[in-house]
Scaffold this motif. Structure first.
Motif, PDB file in Angstrom:
ATOM      1  N   ASN A  10      -7.246  -3.825  -3.206  1.00 18.66           N
ATOM      2  CA  ASN A  10      -7.285  -2.833  -4.642  1.00 18.66           C
ATOM      3  C   ASN A  10      -6.018  -3.117  -5.017  1.00 18.66           C
ATOM      4  O   ASN A  10      -5.484  -1.946  -6.036  1.00 18.66           O
ATOM      5  CB  ASN A  10      -6.887  -1.042  -3.753  1.00 18.66           C
TER       6      ASN A  10
ATOM      7  N   THR B 208       0.761  -1.121   0.060  1.00 17.03           N
ATOM      8  CA  THR B 208       0.063  -0.157  -0.400  1.00 17.03           C
ATOM      9  C   THR B 208       1.050   1.090   0.076  1.00 17.03           C
ATOM     10  O   THR B 208       0.327   1.733  -0.350  1.00 17.03           O
ATOM     11  CB  THR B 208      -1.167   0.904   1.324  1.00 17.03           C
TER      12      THR B 208
ATOM     13  N   SER C 264      -5.594  -4.243  -8.817  1.00 19.26           N
ATOM     14  CA  SER C 264      -5.526  -3.495  -9.911  1.00 19.26           C
ATOM     15  C   SER C 264      -5.681  -2.009  -9.919  1.00 19.26           C
ATOM     16  O   SER C 264      -4.962  -1.616 -10.881  1.00 19.26           O
ATOM     17  CB  SER C 264      -7.636  -3.633 -10.506  1.00 19.26           C
ATOM     18  N   SER C 265      -6.253  -1.276  -9.528  1.00 19.53           N
ATOM     19  CA  SER C 265      -6.091   0.419  -9.062  1.00 19.53           C
ATOM     20  C   SER C 265      -4.494   0.714  -8.285  1.00 19.53           C
ATOM     21  O   SER C 265      -3.563   1.374  -8.775  1.00 19.53           O
ATOM     22  CB  SER C 265      -6.973   0.869  -7.759  1.00 19.53           C
ATOM     23  N   LEU C 266      -4.006  -0.280  -8.319  1.00 14.56           N
ATOM     24  CA  LEU C 266      -2.475   0.133  -7.366  1.00 14.56           C
ATOM     25  C   LEU C 266      -1.864  -0.543  -8.942  1.00 14.56           C
ATOM     26  O   LEU C 266      -0.612   1.181  -8.367  1.00 14.56           O
ATOM     27  CB  LEU C 266      -1.851  -0.674  -6.169  1.00 14.56           C
TER      28      LEU C 266
ATOM     29  N   ILE D 252      -6.157  -8.013 -14.239  1.00 12.73           N
ATOM     30  CA  ILE D 252      -6.374  -6.304 -13.935  1.00 12.73           C
ATOM     31  C   ILE D 252      -5.709  -5.819 -16.052  1.00 12.73           C
ATOM     32  O   ILE D 252      -5.414  -5.497 -16.724  1.00 12.73           O
ATOM     33  CB  ILE D 252      -4.617  -5.585 -13.352  1.00 12.73           C
TER      34      ILE D 252
ATOM     35  N   SER E 270      -2.632   0.108 -11.981  1.00 10.67           N
ATOM     36  CA  SER E 270      -2.743   1.157 -12.909  1.00 10.67           C
ATOM     37  C   SER E 270      -3.050   2.106 -13.124  1.00 10.67           C
ATOM     38  O   SER E 270      -2.506   3.042 -13.687  1.00 10.67           O
ATOM     39  CB  SER E 270      -4.922   1.329 -12.848  1.00 10.67           C
ATOM     40  N   ASN E 271      -2.072   2.356 -11.884  1.00 10.42           N
ATOM     41  CA  ASN E 271      -1.836   3.855 -11.421  1.00 10.42           C
ATOM     42  C   ASN E 271      -0.496   4.106 -11.269  1.00 10.42           C
ATOM     43  O   ASN E 271       0.403   5.250 -11.124  1.00 10.42           O
ATOM     44  CB  ASN E 271      -2.914   4.306  -9.860  1.00 10.42           C
TER      45      ASN E 271
ATOM     46  N   THR F  17       1.845   3.624  -3.086  1.00 16.14           N
ATOM     47  CA  THR F  17       0.763   4.237  -4.432  1.00 16.14           C
ATOM     48  C   THR F  17       1.432   5.857  -4.103  1.00 16.14           C
ATOM     49  O   THR F  17       1.290   6.668  -4.838  1.00 16.14           O
ATOM     50  CB  THR F  17      -0.308   4.218  -3.347  1.00 16.14           C
TER      51      THR F  17
END
Length: 758
Positions: free
Chosen positions: A190, A157, A192-194, A255, A196-197, A160
């Protein structure tokens, strides 16, 4: 080899960084001192202390500053850690301090009355630096952190934030390298979000972690590589479900856009990778990739280049100047030179290609194949081939400290090997292999089929022409060109031969063979085997395998062989290489034996001419030659020592006996084996061993569809005939003339051994 040939992988296989690297790694996080960096670099090279100076503060001073800046007691903890980390100090106390630091780092995950505490990126970065430095300098700390699965998951985490990304990624990589059980990515919040960003640089760095999480864990025990052990492990895995590596692969493939972004990273040009990152930002990434000595050497080279242009110092802007991500902007002349940018991009592509290669060999292979074809990975790599992948070395090319440009450890070498492994995985038994060609070369394949009056290969007709290579040459042709120029002692020969052989694997294609024959591949292989008298067993094995696929059932190939091996002296050298190690050459023996059987059943003047003139076919056609091969093939393998590498010896011996059975000569061959046993004064030892091998063969192949399909396609013998022949040989009726037990005398019978328990 890596290669050999070890595969050039990543992640857990890397060694620890030096203490000087650790100090420097932590030092990049803060604001650079305004002193001349050249003097600091030269001092760092002499002292080995990088760019960080040891500064001691009193406990009173630290406490006061802690109150003012709200540092959560980290300075005092750091001071205690320093005093307890000397030789013979209290390791338990050291661990307690580290535990407190971890708790500080994880405070954002602790809720108080529904509200989560916040912690600054700078504080997280400092904690990460302390943890990382302690992991490297203090034995056992990394393993203790690896035992805390919730902590490892939490570290993800922290990625990010761009400020803490590099420190977090490097710490995670080291922890996963010693973790006994593989972490599951689907447990990362998260995910996928991690992912993707991430920007492209972050994604490339993240691939270093993925290399550890998607590769099946290797215990390092040689017994685990035997087919017996692998079969037992597969049975166990079936009851347990998918492995953690397989779960992680599936998580990544779910993803959106993940594979597409990897393909873009793998195929982007160096000029496209230049962004707005400052000089120090680029150097910080260098520290995560390479060891301290290399970075200092590289920077000194930059400094010397600057000095030659009367720019002997690097000037940083005064305090208060514009900053981004905590690092100052610098002038254009402080940017890394092109050679270092190229090396930076090479290191990125190494990790990306490795991840793609692992995904190509996983359970979702067809899905990955479809995606990387759609996203034009192969044409993109083709465009990079000359300028980056197989670029010519310059005198100033960067290599790892203490190594040379030809060392297998250098980034240039490793990139080439990883690229060749990817091609091998991509081409192996898949119709997408024709994407390695361009439109003109595909037309050439069609013309070869038309001239030979044979149907075009269906996969060629179905190839999407918009996805193939562009330019004057396709990727396969480019590979052949560099392969023929490769020095005799090159470590690339093994992987080059493997990559080209994978293009030929599967159902034999005359057009594919002729495409390669027209480009002089057969003559090159024979030169390497005969004229250069290659000594490397790995290279010889790959060349024999490639030669077998190139010549199988192809009359033109045998004519070319006879034209090159045109003297008895050359032929004897060739035979010497074959007989020096049947484990390495048995695939060629199998292909020649199969070809001889087909030619003998054809009525054609061209074939008859080759049969009468070719030394190799005449040699293999002799029964004493076949019996000699058969005896040695069975004798060099045992059930307990069978591996994926030498099981081919068992299948080659079966091919010889299947063809004998077709000619109703199977009893003759078994009787000759019995006589050879007696001549060695050890009756029963060979046939008992063969009986056990065939029993294992039944267990192994009758439950593995892929292996049986490969046997059928490569031999053009139906798998039902393979099974029937094995059953006939294992017939327990001692009156059967084709049963092995009929040729083992009763006192020497030993066929009921339970090898699965050994």
């Amino acid at each position: 080899m890596a290669a050999a040939p070890a595969a050039a992988g990543s992640g857990a296989g890397r060694g620890r960084r030096s203490a000087a690297t650790v100090a420097a790694w932590g030092g990049w996080g803060g604001r650079p001192r305004p002193s001349n960096i050249l003097l600091q670099l030269r001092q760092g090279q002499l002292t080995g202390r990088g760019l960080v100076r040891a500064v001691q503060f009193t406990e009173t001073f630290l406490t006061e500053r802690d109150k003012q800046s709200k540092w959560s007691g980290i300075p005092q903890l750091l001071l205690k850690l320093h005093t307890t980390s000397h030789l013979h100090s209290d390791f338990v106390e050291c661990q307690n301090i580290l535990k407190l630091l971890v708790e500080i780092l994880m405070r954002p995950t602790i809720s108080i009355r529904g509200q989560k505490l916040k912690i600054s990126d700078e504080m997280s970065k400092d904690c990460l630096s302390i943890l990382y430095n302690t992991c490297v300098c203090t034995e056992g700390v990394t393993k203790r952190l690896a035992e805390k699965n919730d902590f490892v998951i939490f570290l993800f985490t922290l990625m990010t934030s761009k400020k803490t990304f590099l420190q977090t990624a490097t710490l995670i990589e080291d922890i996963l390298g010693v973790k006994k059980e593989m972490i599951r990515l689907d447990e990362v919040p998260n995910l996928s979000s991690l992912v993707s960003n991430f920007d492209q640089q972050q994604l490339a760095n993240f691939c270093r972690i993925l290399a550890v999480t998607i590769s099946e864990m290797d215990t390092g025990n040689d017994d685990k590589h035997t087919l017996l052990a692998k079969n037992a492990q597969q049975k166990k895995s079936l009851s347990l479900g998918p492995s953690a590596a397989e779960i992680n692969q599936a998580a990544l493939l779910s993803i959106p856009g993940f594979v597409e972004r990897l393909c873009k990273l793998a195929t982007r040009k160096v000029s496209e990778s230049t962004g707005t990152a400052s000089f120090l930002q680029e150097l910080e990434e260098w520290y995560t990739w390479l060891d301290n000595a290399l970075v200092l050497d590289a920077l000194m080279r930059v400094a010397n280049e600057e000095s030659e242009h009367n720019q002997a110092s690097i000037v940083f802007p005064p305090p208060g100047a514009s900053e981004e991500n905590g690092l100052p902007h610098t002038s254009a002349r402080t940017q890394l030179p092109q050679s270092m940018k190229i090396m930076h991009e090479i290191m990125y592509k190494l990790e990306v290609l490795y991840v793609l290669c692992v995904l190509l060999m996983g359970r979702q292979r067809n899905q990955v194949h479809r995606m990387i074809a759609e996203f034009k990975l192969i044409p993109g790599l083709n465009n990079l081939f000359d300028k980056l992948i197989w670029r010519k070395h310059s005198a100033s090319a960067l290599v790892l400290h203490g190594h040379n440009q030809n060392c297998d450890c250098s980034p240039d070498i490793t990139l080439k090997i990883q690229f060749l492994r990817l091609l091998q995985s991509f081409s192996d038994h898949h119709e997408n292999k024709y994407l390695l060609l361009n439109n003109q070369e595909l037309n050439e394949l069609s013309a070869i089929s038309l001239k030979a009056n044979i149907p075009e290969v269906e996969a060629v007709l179905n190839t999407d022409r918009s996805l193939v290579c562009d330019g004057k040459r396709g990727l396969l042709t480019r590979l052949l060109q560099v392969m023929k120029k490769e020095p005799a002692e090159s470590s690339f020969r093994f992987w080059q031969a493997r990559a080209v052989e994978s293009f030929l694997r599967g159902t034999t294609s005359y057009a594919d063979q002729m495409f390669l024959l027209k480009r002089g591949l057969l003559e090159h292989i024979l030169y390497c085997i005969v004229d250069s008298e290659c000594k490397s067993r790995d290279v010889l094995q790959s060349y024999f395998d490639l030669l077998g696929e190139l010549m199988k059932f192809n009359v033109d190939a045998f004519k070319r062989f006879n034209k090159y091996i045109n003297t008895d002296a050359k032929f004897q050298v060739f035979l010497k290489q074959i007989n020096s190690s049947l484990v390495d050459s048995n695939m060629l023996v199998r292909c020649v034996t199969l070809s001889l059987d087909r030619f003998e059943n054809q009525v054609d003047m061209k074939v008859a001419e080759v049969l009468s003139e070719c030394r190799l076919l005449a040699y293999i056609s002799q029964v004493p030659t076949q019996m000699s091969f058969l005896f040695r093939l069975i004798n060099i393998i045992h059930v307990q020592t069978l591996t994926q590498e030498n099981v081919s010896c068992l299948n080659t011996s079966l091919v010889i006996l299947m063809l004998a059975r077709r000619k109703e000569r199977l009893p003759l061959y078994l009787r000759l084996l019995q006589r050879m046993e007696h001549s060695k004064k050890y009756p029963g030892f060979l046939l008992n061993n063969f009986h056990n091998l065939l029993r294992f063969w039944q267990q192994h192949y009758l439950h593995k569809d892929k292996d049986s399909t490969c046997l059928e396609n490569s031999s053009c013998i139906s798998f039902s005939y393979w099974k029937e022949t094995v059953s006939i040989l294992l017939n327990p009726d001692r009156q059967s003339p084709s049963a092995l037990v009929s040729y083992i005398e009763e006192p020497y019978m030993d066929i009921d051994r339970d090898f699965t328990e050994e």
